[in-house]
Design a protein around this motif. Sequence first.
Motif, short mmCIF file in Angstrom:
data_model
loop_
_atom_site.label_atom_id
_atom_site.label_comp_id
_atom_site.label_asym_id
_atom_site.label_seq_id
_atom_site.Cartn_x
_atom_site.Cartn_y
_atom_site.Cartn_z
N GLY A 227 0.83 -1.21 0.00
CA GLY A 227 0.00 0.00 0.00
C GLY A 227 0.86 1.25 0.00
N LEU A 228 1.87 1.26 0.84
CA LEU A 228 2.71 2.45 0.94
C LEU A 228 3.57 2.65 -0.30
CD1 LEU A 228 3.68 2.21 4.69
CD2 LEU A 228 2.04 3.77 3.59
N ASN A 229 3.96 1.55 -0.97
CA ASN A 229 4.71 1.66 -2.23
C ASN A 229 3.97 2.51 -3.24
OD1 ASN A 229 6.94 0.15 -1.66
ND2 ASN A 229 6.24 -1.71 -2.70
N ALA A 230 2.64 2.46 -3.18
CA ALA A 230 1.83 3.22 -4.14
C ALA A 230 1.74 4.70 -3.76
CB ALA A 230 0.42 2.61 -4.22
N LYS A 231 2.27 5.04 -2.60
CA LYS A 231 2.31 6.42 -2.11
C LYS A 231 0.95 7.14 -2.17
CE LYS A 231 7.27 7.11 -2.86
NZ LYS A 231 7.50 6.32 -1.62
N PRO A 232 -0.06 6.55 -1.53
CA PRO A 232 -1.34 7.25 -1.50
C PRO A 232 -1.21 8.51 -0.64
CG PRO A 232 -1.37 5.34 -0.02
CD PRO A 232 -0.07 5.29 -0.76
N GLU A 233 -2.03 9.53 -0.94
CA GLU A 233 -1.95 10.76 -0.14
C GLU A 233 -2.13 10.44 1.34
OE1 GLU A 233 -3.32 10.45 -3.55
OE2 GLU A 233 -5.14 11.23 -2.57
N ILE A 234 -3.04 9.52 1.63
CA ILE A 234 -3.24 9.12 3.02
C ILE A 234 -3.58 7.64 3.09
CG2 ILE A 234 -5.68 9.88 2.99
CD1 ILE A 234 -5.30 10.58 6.03
N MET A 235 -3.07 6.96 4.08
CA MET A 235 -3.42 5.58 4.36
C MET A 235 -3.42 5.43 5.88
SD MET A 235 -1.71 2.05 2.90
CE MET A 235 -0.71 1.35 4.20
N ILE A 236 -4.46 4.79 6.40
CA ILE A 236 -4.57 4.61 7.85
C ILE A 236 -4.58 3.12 8.15
CG2 ILE A 236 -6.06 4.96 9.86
CD1 ILE A 236 -7.19 7.46 8.40
N THR A 237 -3.80 2.71 9.14
CA THR A 237 -3.78 1.30 9.52
C THR A 237 -3.87 1.17 11.04
OG1 THR A 237 -1.39 1.09 9.84
CG2 THR A 237 -2.22 0.82 7.59
N HIS A 238 -4.08 -0.08 11.49
CA HIS A 238 -3.91 -0.33 12.92
C HIS A 238 -2.41 -0.19 13.23
CE1 HIS A 238 -2.65 -4.00 10.98
NE2 HIS A 238 -2.04 -4.35 12.12
N ALA A 239 -2.05 0.18 14.46
CA ALA A 239 -0.64 0.14 14.85
C ALA A 239 -0.27 -1.33 15.06
CB ALA A 239 -0.42 0.94 16.12
N PRO A 240 0.96 -1.72 14.74
CA PRO A 240 1.33 -3.14 14.85
C PRO A 240 0.98 -3.70 16.22
CG PRO A 240 3.11 -1.89 13.84
CD PRO A 240 2.07 -0.88 14.25
N GLY A 241 0.30 -4.86 16.21
CA GLY A 241 -0.11 -5.49 17.46
C GLY A 241 -1.32 -4.87 18.11
N HIS A 242 -1.91 -3.85 17.51
CA HIS A 242 -3.07 -3.17 18.09
C HIS A 242 -4.24 -3.30 17.12
CE1 HIS A 242 0.36 -1.46 20.18
NE2 HIS A 242 -0.43 -0.91 21.08
N MET A 243 -4.87 -4.48 17.14
CA MET A 243 -5.81 -4.88 16.09
C MET A 243 -7.25 -4.52 16.46
SD MET A 243 -3.43 -6.84 14.59
CE MET A 243 -4.22 -8.18 13.69
N LEU A 244 -8.14 -4.75 15.50
CA LEU A 244 -9.57 -4.70 15.81
C LEU A 244 -9.98 -6.06 16.38
CD1 LEU A 244 -12.45 -3.43 15.66
CD2 LEU A 244 -12.66 -4.54 13.41
N ILE A 245 -10.52 -6.08 17.60
CA ILE A 245 -11.05 -7.32 18.17
C ILE A 245 -12.51 -7.41 17.72
CG2 ILE A 245 -11.51 -8.65 20.26
CD1 ILE A 245 -9.37 -6.95 21.68
N THR A 246 -12.84 -8.45 16.94
CA THR A 246 -14.19 -8.54 16.38
C THR A 246 -15.10 -9.35 17.29
OG1 THR A 246 -13.95 -10.62 15.17
CG2 THR A 246 -13.08 -8.63 14.10
N ASP A 247 -16.37 -9.44 16.90
CA ASP A 247 -17.34 -10.22 17.67
C ASP A 247 -17.41 -11.67 17.18
OD1 ASP A 247 -19.52 -7.33 17.61
OD2 ASP A 247 -18.02 -7.91 19.10
N GLN A 248 -16.58 -12.01 16.22
CA GLN A 248 -16.64 -13.36 15.65
C GLN A 248 -15.71 -14.29 16.40
OE1 GLN A 248 -16.61 -13.88 11.47
NE2 GLN A 248 -18.68 -13.07 11.59
N LYS A 249 -16.26 -15.44 16.73
CA LYS A 249 -15.42 -16.47 17.33
C LYS A 249 -14.46 -17.02 16.27
CE LYS A 249 -17.42 -17.53 21.45
NZ LYS A 249 -16.68 -17.79 22.71
N GLU A 250 -13.27 -17.39 16.71
CA GLU A 250 -12.34 -17.96 15.76
C GLU A 250 -12.83 -19.33 15.32
OE1 GLU A 250 -8.77 -17.74 18.02
OE2 GLU A 250 -8.24 -15.77 17.22
#
Lengths: 250, 250
Positions: A227-250
């Motif tokens: 994603g960053l290789n494409a140099k978008p004006e803006i890209m937002i991600t989770h910080a490493p190790g700081h994920m979205l915890i979902t409501d779905q069971k694994e």
Amino acid sequence: MHPKEQRFKYRENIENGTTSGVCDGYLQANMISLPAKYAFEFLLFCHRNPKPCPVVDVLEAGQVVPRIADADIRTDLPKYRIYKNGDLERETYDLKDVWEDEFVTFLLGCSFTFEKALIEAGISLLHQEMKKVVPMYQTSISCEDAGSFKGEMVVSMRAIKKEELEETILITSKFPHAHGAPVHIGDPAEIGIQDFEQPDYGEFTPFNEDERIPVFWACGVTPQYVGLNAKPEIMITHAPGHMLITDQKE
Amino acid sequence: MHPKEQRFKYRENIENGTTSGVCDGYLQANMISLPAKYAFEFLLFCHRNPKPCPVVDVLEAGQVVPRIADADIRTDLPKYRIYKNGDLERETYDLKDVWEDEFVTFLLGCSFTFEKALIEAGISLLHQEMKKVVPMYQTSISCEDAGSFKGEMVVSMRAIKKEELEETILITSKFPHAHGAPVHIGDPAEIGIQDFEQPDYGEFTPFNEDERIPVFWACGVTPQYVGLNAKPEIMITHAPGHMLITDQKE
């Protein structure tokens, strides 16, 4: 604790640490948000490279509530990264002041999911035993490109006991939504890794080469790197190790 | 005859008939071309509805050569349909005069592929035995929507001998790139089909209800039907039964 309660703590900035080991048993997801003009090519990149980019949910332009979590993605992760023109600008705990209605968000599966299955099967994972971040490497494996999204795969490495190798492959191959089966086993030089003891991300886990063999999986850093290789004006991600915890069971 | 030679005949308008039974053993694909502004939502629709919309290739804006065939999609199908604002405007043998650099093209798998596998396993397909176009029906099964693309699934029906049912399900489930396993078995009314003997497309195949049971698969008419619901200024598809013959073996 149910994910919704935990996400409330992140929303209110009561906590903002790593999600590793939190709300065990619930699927965690990588997050990548991009302006809508990149959405087709990025979704196509994920479609063409399902091992590094296993899509578990997509939020259309301006949407902030996923299908897989009763959450607001602008507030409910513990920490985010904001990139401008391919460079990291800053980390933040909240996206409300940067959020635009044109942002499309991709939620991708991650290896926390298969690691749990491996541990439950009694397989030894050195980085967990040593309390280190799993080592990850740039490789020479080209992804299939899509428009401006192209680049080489980033992989994670786990040195697996030889007698546990077969079961490790079998178990992880059951998780296509979390990177799936390994992409390489054995000599790192064969996939272009030049300095095996100096990973590009995470921390090396020294191991006995008579007992263990390095096994490499496609890694969720890949879509961020590409994603960053494409140099978008803006890209937002989770910080490493700081994920979205979902409501779905694994 | 190799597909490339057959496609040359279509390109030069030497032939323009149905591709059913032509170049047996080679994958055939549905084609849908749309202006680039619809590309993300349409790809997302296919991603969310893989049974009716199994993507086998995507040509980015303006591309005319697929990955799965050394072909020019503007000339190498025997016949095309051009829709304007959701209505059929005309059929044509060649797209060169309407082609725009902004068109994105999706190639989707089709049931010709699994029919061949069923026949090879000795399973009786009535519509082939009666030399009829397989019957297809609108249903009440909602697809997962994506932006302006939404609607109900269209299905194809094959009345399968009861003793061949299990093998039919097993075989077709091995073809996720060609619609995969059935979506319904038995009473058509349960999926909202009101007049079973009057299919919406194709031709009904009368059968003995003591011997055979109706089996329904997701059908490639679905993405066309849903596409047109969104009333794009222009949408181009293959003409029914006039597919792209690819260079890929089934």
